[in-house]
Design a protein around this motif. Structure first.
Motif, PDB file in Angstrom:
ATOM      1  N   ASP A  81      -6.037   5.388   4.117  1.00  0.00           N
ATOM      2  CA  ASP A  81      -6.938   5.866   3.065  1.00  0.00           C
ATOM      3  C   ASP A  81      -6.180   6.247   1.799  1.00  0.00           C
ATOM      4  OD1 ASP A  81      -9.030   5.411   4.746  1.00  0.00           O
ATOM      5  OD2 ASP A  81      -9.252   7.506   5.383  1.00  0.00           O
ATOM      6  N   ILE A  82      -4.962   6.779   1.965  1.00  0.00           N
ATOM      7  CA  ILE A  82      -4.150   7.125   0.791  1.00  0.00           C
ATOM      8  C   ILE A  82      -3.619   5.856   0.132  1.00  0.00           C
ATOM      9  CG2 ILE A  82      -2.011   8.255   0.038  1.00  0.00           C
ATOM     10  CD1 ILE A  82      -2.552  10.379   2.250  1.00  0.00           C
ATOM     11  N   VAL A  83      -3.182   4.903   0.964  1.00  0.00           N
ATOM     12  CA  VAL A  83      -2.660   3.638   0.428  1.00  0.00           C
ATOM     13  C   VAL A  83      -3.729   2.898  -0.370  1.00  0.00           C
ATOM     14  CG1 VAL A  83      -1.926   1.309   1.119  1.00  0.00           C
ATOM     15  CG2 VAL A  83      -0.836   3.316   2.149  1.00  0.00           C
ATOM     16  N   THR A  84      -4.945   2.871   0.145  1.00  0.00           N
ATOM     17  CA  THR A  84      -6.012   2.116  -0.518  1.00  0.00           C
ATOM     18  C   THR A  84      -6.674   2.906  -1.641  1.00  0.00           C
ATOM     19  OG1 THR A  84      -7.591   2.899   1.149  1.00  0.00           O
ATOM     20  CG2 THR A  84      -6.568   0.755   1.540  1.00  0.00           C
ATOM     21  N   GLY A  85      -6.378   4.191  -1.734  1.00  0.00           N
ATOM     22  CA  GLY A  85      -6.985   5.009  -2.789  1.00  0.00           C
ATOM     23  C   GLY A  85      -8.358   5.545  -2.420  1.00  0.00           C
ATOM     24  N   THR A  86      -8.758   5.375  -1.184  1.00  0.00           N
ATOM     25  CA  THR A  86     -10.046   5.892  -0.722  1.00  0.00           C
ATOM     26  C   THR A  86     -10.037   7.417  -0.739  1.00  0.00           C
ATOM     27  OG1 THR A  86      -9.992   4.034   0.812  1.00  0.00           O
ATOM     28  CG2 THR A  86     -11.762   5.627   1.125  1.00  0.00           C
ATOM     29  N   VAL A  87      -8.861   7.978  -0.457  1.00  0.00           N
ATOM     30  CA  VAL A  87      -8.720   9.432  -0.402  1.00  0.00           C
ATOM     31  C   VAL A  87      -7.553   9.838  -1.304  1.00  0.00           C
ATOM     32  CG1 VAL A  87      -7.715  11.213   1.113  1.00  0.00           C
ATOM     33  CG2 VAL A  87      -9.745   9.926   1.858  1.00  0.00           C
ATOM     34  N   GLU A  88      -7.760  10.900  -2.067  1.00  0.00           N
ATOM     35  CA  GLU A  88      -6.669  11.438  -2.881  1.00  0.00           C
ATOM     36  C   GLU A  88      -6.129  12.671  -2.163  1.00  0.00           C
ATOM     37  OE1 GLU A  88      -5.630   9.932  -5.829  1.00  0.00           O
ATOM     38  OE2 GLU A  88      -3.940  11.304  -5.604  1.00  0.00           O
ATOM     39  N   PRO A  89      -4.830  12.655  -1.780  1.00  0.00           N
ATOM     40  CA  PRO A  89      -4.305  13.817  -1.050  1.00  0.00           C
ATOM     41  C   PRO A  89      -4.276  15.068  -1.934  1.00  0.00           C
ATOM     42  CG  PRO A  89      -2.534  12.282  -1.621  1.00  0.00           C
ATOM     43  CD  PRO A  89      -3.814  11.614  -1.985  1.00  0.00           C
ATOM     44  N   PRO A 130      -2.646   4.023 -11.168  1.00  0.00           N
ATOM     45  CA  PRO A 130      -3.350   2.977 -10.415  1.00  0.00           C
ATOM     46  C   PRO A 130      -3.999   3.577  -9.179  1.00  0.00           C
ATOM     47  CG  PRO A 130      -0.950   2.755 -10.242  1.00  0.00           C
ATOM     48  CD  PRO A 130      -1.219   4.051 -10.914  1.00  0.00           C
ATOM     49  N   LYS A 131      -4.799   2.752  -8.534  1.00  0.00           N
ATOM     50  CA  LYS A 131      -5.527   3.191  -7.341  1.00  0.00           C
ATOM     51  C   LYS A 131      -4.581   3.206  -6.130  1.00  0.00           C
ATOM     52  CE  LYS A 131      -9.618   1.690  -4.844  1.00  0.00           C
ATOM     53  NZ  LYS A 131     -10.042   0.374  -4.381  1.00  0.00           N
ATOM     54  N   GLY A 132      -4.562   4.325  -5.423  1.00  0.00           N
ATOM     55  CA  GLY A 132      -3.768   4.395  -4.185  1.00  0.00           C
ATOM     56  C   GLY A 132      -2.295   4.090  -4.406  1.00  0.00           C
ATOM     57  N   ILE A 133      -1.715   3.320  -3.506  1.00  0.00           N
ATOM     58  CA  ILE A 133      -0.313   2.898  -3.655  1.00  0.00           C
ATOM     59  C   ILE A 133      -0.310   1.374  -3.748  1.00  0.00           C
ATOM     60  CG2 ILE A 133       2.008   2.960  -2.659  1.00  0.00           C
ATOM     61  CD1 ILE A 133       1.184   5.483  -1.142  1.00  0.00           C
ATOM     62  N   PRO A 134      -0.291   0.849  -4.978  1.00  0.00           N
ATOM     63  CA  PRO A 134      -0.439  -0.605  -5.131  1.00  0.00           C
ATOM     64  C   PRO A 134       0.712  -1.361  -4.464  1.00  0.00           C
ATOM     65  CG  PRO A 134      -0.618   0.544  -7.251  1.00  0.00           C
ATOM     66  CD  PRO A 134      -0.092   1.532  -6.253  1.00  0.00           C
ATOM     67  N   GLU A 135       0.382  -2.493  -3.906  1.00  0.00           N
ATOM     68  CA  GLU A 135       1.366  -3.392  -3.289  1.00  0.00           C
ATOM     69  C   GLU A 135       2.200  -2.711  -2.206  1.00  0.00           C
ATOM     70  OE1 GLU A 135       3.537  -5.691  -6.166  1.00  0.00           O
ATOM     71  OE2 GLU A 135       1.776  -5.927  -7.448  1.00  0.00           O
ATOM     72  N   LEU A 162      -3.802  -6.805   1.341  1.00  0.00           N
ATOM     73  CA  LEU A 162      -3.617  -6.260   2.701  1.00  0.00           C
ATOM     74  C   LEU A 162      -3.769  -4.738   2.646  1.00  0.00           C
ATOM     75  CD1 LEU A 162      -2.851  -6.727   5.666  1.00  0.00           C
ATOM     76  CD2 LEU A 162      -0.450  -6.788   4.993  1.00  0.00           C
ATOM     77  N   LYS A 163      -4.730  -4.217   3.403  1.00  0.00           N
ATOM     78  CA  LYS A 163      -5.045  -2.781   3.371  1.00  0.00           C
ATOM     79  C   LYS A 163      -4.303  -2.004   4.435  1.00  0.00           C
ATOM     80  CE  LYS A 163      -9.477  -2.815   4.025  1.00  0.00           C
ATOM     81  NZ  LYS A 163     -10.882  -2.347   4.190  1.00  0.00           N
ATOM     82  N   ASP A 164      -4.103  -2.655   5.592  1.00  0.00           N
ATOM     83  CA  ASP A 164      -3.544  -1.914   6.718  1.00  0.00           C
ATOM     84  C   ASP A 164      -3.085  -2.894   7.791  1.00  0.00           C
ATOM     85  OD1 ASP A 164      -2.821   0.448   7.936  1.00  0.00           O
ATOM     86  OD2 ASP A 164      -4.741   0.763   8.943  1.00  0.00           O
ATOM     87  N   ILE A 165      -2.091  -2.473   8.562  1.00  0.00           N
ATOM     88  CA  ILE A 165      -1.714  -3.216   9.777  1.00  0.00           C
ATOM     89  C   ILE A 165      -1.805  -2.227  10.933  1.00  0.00           C
ATOM     90  CG2 ILE A 165      -0.045  -4.757  10.868  1.00  0.00           C
ATOM     91  CD1 ILE A 165       1.351  -5.129   8.241  1.00  0.00           C
ATOM     92  N   GLN A 166      -2.494  -2.616  11.969  1.00  0.00           N
ATOM     93  CA  GLN A 166      -2.668  -1.728  13.113  1.00  0.00           C
ATOM     94  C   GLN A 166      -2.256  -2.444  14.393  1.00  0.00           C
ATOM     95  OE1 GLN A 166      -6.721  -0.295  13.194  1.00  0.00           O
ATOM     96  NE2 GLN A 166      -6.586   0.612  11.148  1.00  0.00           N
ATOM     97  N   VAL A 167      -1.954  -1.645  15.425  1.00  0.00           N
ATOM     98  CA  VAL A 167      -1.672  -2.234  16.732  1.00  0.00           C
ATOM     99  C   VAL A 167      -2.674  -1.677  17.739  1.00  0.00           C
ATOM    100  CG1 VAL A 167       0.086  -0.477  17.298  1.00  0.00           C
ATOM    101  CG2 VAL A 167       0.111  -2.666  18.498  1.00  0.00           C
ATOM    102  N   ARG A 168      -3.182  -2.546  18.588  1.00  0.00           N
ATOM    103  CA  ARG A 168      -4.105  -2.140  19.665  1.00  0.00           C
ATOM    104  C   ARG A 168      -3.501  -2.553  21.000  1.00  0.00           C
ATOM    105  NH1 ARG A 168      -6.640   0.919  16.931  1.00  0.00           N
ATOM    106  NH2 ARG A 168      -7.766   0.213  15.097  1.00  0.00           N
ATOM    107  N   PHE A 169      -3.549  -1.644  21.964  1.00  0.00           N
ATOM    108  CA  PHE A 169      -3.011  -1.952  23.289  1.00  0.00           C
ATOM    109  C   PHE A 169      -4.111  -2.431  24.220  1.00  0.00           C
ATOM    110  CE2 PHE A 169      -0.082   1.120  21.430  1.00  0.00           C
ATOM    111  CZ  PHE A 169       1.105   0.457  21.602  1.00  0.00           C
TER     112      PHE A 169
END
Lengths: 351, 351
Positions: A81-89, A130-135, A162-169
């Motif tokens: 959310d911080i990376v994409t700028g959805t949430v401002e810490p 800029p919004k969030g953390i660009p690139e 690319l917004k996020d990379i996640q891992v699922r087990f």
């Protein structure tokens, strides 16, 4: 989240690599008296039983990883959310005192001066925001060798989305696997919101080679279909070729689509066909793919910000330097060992 | 029992070692706009929280290891009893069909002939039948570089009395540690039945360097007092020195005790004094000691028979070879990549 990495004191892993049979010492099982050989076989059978217990241990580790993945998830969601700028810490959430770059590069007074200039700049022009953390993820792809090797210029504008990379087990009771999920914002390249890569693992000893079991191993992977917009597929390119008719001597230009280097080939891996032996190049390509999948899971996803800032890269570098230094010291040590016998400095002149 | 080793697919560990910032790509946190830098700091705070969760994960792994140590113990006790000759395994317990040496060295008919000769030999003289598996642990000490480096000729007769090596984990709630126990049969060298070496571990992130946390780490070790029989202490030697009186010119011979190279120095490690900085040589000696402790725990104790027969050593060797081959293939692969554009073989002569 770190089941496949060294669980312990880093820098001590795989010390087995240092071992070789010393020259001059030769031993063979076949030299043993029959009764002794028989007992050694009994020990080998016990060793197989140990390997089977070990396999269960790794299954429990996998369960533990699932449990901890759930504990990390809220923090990783916050990161996204911080990376994409959805949430401002909040200010409190951003407090970070040991900013190394500041400490190293700037003495206190220089810092103060800079602060004044910063303030002036801010007055002069509206601050860049800029919004969030660009690139964020693209920067990581560029920073890490293993990823930048795959990265092509035409991949870069796509990876900005690319917004996020996640891992699922895998779920308990299912065959062991993990899935990498690459989450994209809506973009002009493809329709998928998520691109996936599944890595299947094997976590039991091989019946024919029970002693080579060292824990779960990636044995296969599967990509996904990318639903490219027309003309946007970077994994193919159109080439023009001049063709000369042998008989008539006329020349015509034909276009054809050929595979193109791209990170997005990651989602279309080589398939190992059962029963068909792979050539060496394919085997190597697949082994590299497994390594990259493992690296996403173990390093990039759990500590993305440290690859973004470069801190994780610096750690790796300083670790390499340390190893070299140790080698130097080893030589010193060996020299020192032989000093005892001819140490004349202990002679007491008063005697 | 394997918490400190790679929990997963062997051969993929520490892929981080391959990473370097690629030449030409330079990125610095300080170049970021202020608002972005602020958000990066928020991510770093989240990363610290992740490290704290990770520390708990490793504590649970340690618990899991304790649990599995209890499951392995009956098998390891059986191993000890067979090695020492306390127990003779049954025929069923000794069945081992894939004896590689036999398969490789002898074709079926040769085997048969050998069996006949064996039978003749057995008739001719009573079969050699020593107790248990003689020199089991000594053979391992001689086979493994890391151990043979420490081993001196005068250690060998003592190590023939080594009955077993075991590992014990710290109790829950106690500071994390493991103890190596070297069990000896009564011998003419010292009175101790067990020599111990404790390795203390640290399993939480360092407050000043939270990002360098990679799991539990050995931070200290402690040996034990060996109660040597008179004149049997191999860790010291008596040397004679001629001393010349400077004034009178008379020469006399004095004897003095000096430290002697021996594996048994393993039980008298260098102590790190708090607050006192170590010299480089001591630091290296201690790091090597930690590595050896780790190696006993992770490799030698759990799979001793494979080091006795050499199978574990062969695995390590073939692993190294594999790595070299991969490097070769990488070059081939890169050459292949550029083939697409100038591939004239696709020209259709019929066009």
């Amino acid at each position: 989240m770190d089941a496949n990495k060294d669980k312990g004191d880093q820098g001590m892993q795989n010390p087995g690599g240092q071992m070789d049979r010393p020259a001059g010492f030769h031993f063979s099982e076949s030299m043993l008296p029959k009764a002794v050989k028989r007992r050694v076989h009994a020990l080998k059978r016990l060793q197989v039983q140990c390997a089977n217990i070990e396999a269960k241990f790794y299954e429990e580790i996998h369960e533990l990883e699932r449990k901890y993945a759930a504990l990390y998830q809220p923090l990783l969601d916050k990161r996204r959310d911080i990376v994409t700028g959805t949430v401002e810490p909040t200010d409190e959430e951003c407090e970070w005192h040991s900013d190394r770059e500041d400490e190293e590069q700037l003495a206190a007074e220089v810092k103060e001066k800079a602060a004044i200039e910063d303030a002036k700049k801010e007055e002069a022009m509206p601050e860049e925001d800029p919004k969030g953390i660009p690139e964020f993820w693209l920067t990581i792809f560029k920073s890490v060798d293993m990823l930048s090797d795959m990265l092509q210029e035409h991949d870069e504008p796509i990876l900005k989305h690319l917004k996020d990379i996640q891992v699922r087990f895998s779920e308990p009771g299912q065959p062991m696997s993990f899935t990498l999920e690459f989450h994209f914002e809506p973009n002009g390249y493809f329709n998928n919101a998520v691109l996936t890569k599944v890595y299947k693992m094997k976590s039991e000893p091989d019946a024919s080679e029970p002693f080579s079991f060292e824990g779960p191993e990636i044995i296969d992977c599967e990509g996904c279909q990318i639903d490219w917009h027309k003309g946007k597929d970077v994994t193919v390119k159109t080439i023009k070729k001049k063709q000369k008719h042998k008989g008539r001597g006329t020349v015509r230009t034909v276009t054809k689509q050929v595979p193109n280097d791209s990170f997005f080939n990651f989602f279309n891996p080589i398939k190992a066909s059962p029963g068909v032996e792979m050539d060496e190049e394919s085997e190597f390509t697949l082994a590299t793919d497994f390594e990259i999948g493992h690296f996403f899971r173990e390093r990039i996803i759990p500590r993305a910000v440290l690859y973004f800032t470069g801190e994780a890269l610096e750690d790796d570098e300083s670790f390499e330097e340390e190893e070299l230094e140790e080698g130097d010291e080893e030589e010193q040590d060996e020299e020192g060992d032989d000093d005892d016998d001819d140490d004349e400095g202990d002679l007491d002149p008063k005697a």
